[in-house]
Scaffold this motif. Structure first.
Motif: not given
Ligand code: FES
Length: 140
Positions: A61-63, A85-87, A103-105
């Motif tokens: 996973a990548v954050l 990130i959406k793309l 994931r983007l936070t």
């Protein structure tokens, strides 16, 4: 064979999420050791190639995590990251990766507890998904 332990690569902004991670450490908040932090000056500098490379080299996973909207030290870097990130989430399945693995936070500098909680949550989620496609291919 032991329980699957995911490897999570986290690109964290120097000004917010990295500081929150540091705070979590100094406050002795426990969080899983599965995460490898890569400190960047701003999430806006996280090139999509870095994310793809992390997955292809075995990340489960990548954050990408940075300052809250409106708090970016470079004005709009986090908004650029959000668009990228959406793309990336749209194209990841074409590489064989579920888009839930990215994931983007936004984690502010004083949010050490939030950082620790998100790390725990991500590890649980990725354990549920199992090893990534690339990691499985490397083992074979
Ligand atoms: S400086 Fe933190 S996201 Fe831009």
């Amino acid at each position: 064979m032991g329980e699957f332990e995911p490897t999570i690569i986290a690109f964290v902004c120097n000004w917010c999420t990295y500081t929150a991670a540091d705070l979590a450490g100094t406050a002795r908040l426990g969080y899983p050791t599965n995460v490898r932090l890569i400190r960047v000056m701003c999430t806006g500098m996280v090139d999509p190639k870095y994310v793809i490379k992390a997955f292809l080299e075995g990340a489960d996973a990548v954050l990408v995590s940075g300052c809250n909207p409106g708090d970016c030290h470079y004005i709009n870097g986090n908004y650029k990251a959000r668009r990228r990130i959406k793309l990336l989430k749209e194209i990841l399945p074409q590489f064989g990766f579920e888009n839930e693995r990215l994931r983007l936070t936004w984690i502010g500098a004083s949010d050490g507890i939030v950082f620790a909680d998100i790390m725990k949550e991500m590890v649980t989620q990725i354990k549920g998904l199992g090893p990534s496609e690339a990691k499985t291919a490397m083992v074979i």
